[in-house]
Design an enzyme around this catalytic site. Structure first.
Site, PDB file in Angstrom:
ATOM      1  N   HIS A   1       0.975  -1.378   0.461  1.00 39.30           N
ATOM      2  CA  HIS A   1      -0.067   0.006   0.108  1.00 39.30           C
ATOM      3  C   HIS A   1       0.923   1.284  -0.590  1.00 39.30           C
ATOM      4  CE1 HIS A   1      -2.981   2.861   2.238  1.00 39.30           C
ATOM      5  NE2 HIS A   1      -3.081   2.371   1.189  1.00 39.30           N
TER       6      HIS A   1
ATOM      7  N   GLU B   1       0.641  -0.087  -5.118  1.00 39.50           N
ATOM      8  CA  GLU B   1      -0.811   0.593  -5.039  1.00 39.50           C
ATOM      9  C   GLU B   1       0.045   1.932  -4.775  1.00 39.50           C
ATOM     10  OE1 GLU B   1      -3.661   2.837  -3.352  1.00 39.50           O
ATOM     11  OE2 GLU B   1      -1.930   2.149  -2.630  1.00 39.50           O
TER      12      GLU B   1
ATOM     13  N   ASP C   1      -0.650   6.118  -4.979  1.00 40.11           N
ATOM     14  CA  ASP C   1      -1.872   7.004  -5.641  1.00 40.11           C
ATOM     15  C   ASP C   1      -1.584   8.441  -6.305  1.00 40.11           C
ATOM     16  OD1 ASP C   1      -4.229   5.868  -3.762  1.00 40.11           O
ATOM     17  OD2 ASP C   1      -2.064   7.092  -2.073  1.00 40.11           O
TER      18      ASP C   1
ATOM     19  N   HIS D   1      -0.888  11.609  -1.908  1.00 41.40           N
ATOM     20  CA  HIS D   1      -2.112  11.000  -1.487  1.00 41.40           C
ATOM     21  C   HIS D   1      -3.293  12.115  -1.016  1.00 41.40           C
ATOM     22  CE1 HIS D   1      -5.383   9.522   1.456  1.00 41.40           C
ATOM     23  NE2 HIS D   1      -5.135   8.234   0.886  1.00 41.40           N
TER      24      HIS D   1
ATOM     25  N   GLU E   1      -4.016   4.119  -8.070  1.00 41.25           N
ATOM     26  CA  GLU E   1      -5.185   5.061  -7.606  1.00 41.25           C
ATOM     27  C   GLU E   1      -4.867   6.655  -8.317  1.00 41.25           C
ATOM     28  OE1 GLU E   1      -6.428   4.310  -3.741  1.00 41.25           O
ATOM     29  OE2 GLU E   1      -7.546   6.152  -4.105  1.00 41.25           O
TER      30      GLU E   1
END
Ligand code: G3P
Ligand code: MG
Length: 249
Positions: free
Chosen positions: A15, A42, A44, A57, A117
């Site tokens: 993450h 993952e 952002d 993020h 993301e």
């Protein structure tokens, strides 16, 4: 359901890289994930003021950099003057918020797959998705599995579906919304990524029956991960992926 890509990912996804071990969404975090044995991460992405896709993020800079204000108000060049690592630990001081191009170069070097993301600032949903999908299409290497693109924003996924129909899509949710089946069909979702604390076994069964892969965020505990896998959850996002890789490589 519409015919769309439906990739199988590993059971453990790092993450924001490996955010428990290194400053989130930095190259150091991607490198740490790879060093821990993670195969997919993952991260952002959002846009700088001059429309460079940057790994970040929050909408604002304060929590994870020494800057102030909104990411969207800073140019790429100015963002590169900020320290995005020192807040996490002195050893990471000088880490920068990388561009998507820099991150993809790191993924290529490290052999990591990625869930990208899209995290737009308010009002920039379509533009963020369009620019990010365009960059991915332009630079994603054939040596890596195609990225899976996720977002909490349906509008972002609609745009990616139009710009890059070859990428699998996942809707992120804090709680499975009413009408999820219709959303899954209309967006051609491969997966729904659910916050783990609101997720039920019954919901997981219903999504699987609809042909939708379920992943959960964020899990750092092996017992909870095993329970979710037992429900049919395919994979989990973890800040401490090393804890889970011990039991589910
Ligand atoms: O993609 C799963 C997870 O990253 C969504 O929540 O806030 O950590 O981006 P957040
Ligand atoms: Mg995320």
């Amino acid at each position: 359901m519409t015919e769309t890509p439906h990739p199988v990912l590993p059971k453990v996804i790092g993450h924001r890289g490996a955010a428990g071990h290194a400053p989130e969404n930095t190259l150091a975090s991607l490198e740490k994930a790879a060093a821990l044995g993670v195969r997919w991460v993952e991260f952002d992405v959002q846009l700088s003021a001059d429309r460079v896709v940057v790994l970040f993020h929050d909408e604002r800079l304060e929590r994870t950099t020494d800057g102030k204000g909104a990411v969207a108000d800073w140019t790429w060049g100015d963002l590169q003057g900020l320290d995005a690592g020192g807040w996490f630990g002195a050893v990471f001081a000088g880490e920068r918020a990388p561009s998507l191009e820099q991150a993809v170069a790191a993924l290529t070097r490290l052999g990591l797959g990625a869930v990208v993301e899209i995290k737009p600032c308010a009002g920039w949903e379509a533009e963020t998705a369009e620019v990010a999908a365009g960059v991915l299409k332009e630079i994603w290497p054939a040596a890596l599995p195609p990225p899976l693109v996720s977002s909490f924003k349906e509008e972002c996924l609609e745009v990616v579906r139009r710009v890059a129909p070859e990428y699998a899509l996942a809707l992120n949710v804090f709680k499975l919304p009413r009408g999820w089946k219709q959303k899954a069909r209309s967006l051609g979702l491969a997966a729904i990524h659910c916050r783990e604390n609101k997720l039920t076994q019954k919901q997981v069964g219903a999504m699987i029956a609809e042909g939708v892969t379920v992943r959960a965020f964020c899990i750092d505990d092996t017992a909870r991960a095993e329970e979710l896998y037992g429900w049919g959850v395919e994979g989990v996002f973890s800040d401490f992926p090393d804890r889970l890789l011990v039991v589910s490589p």
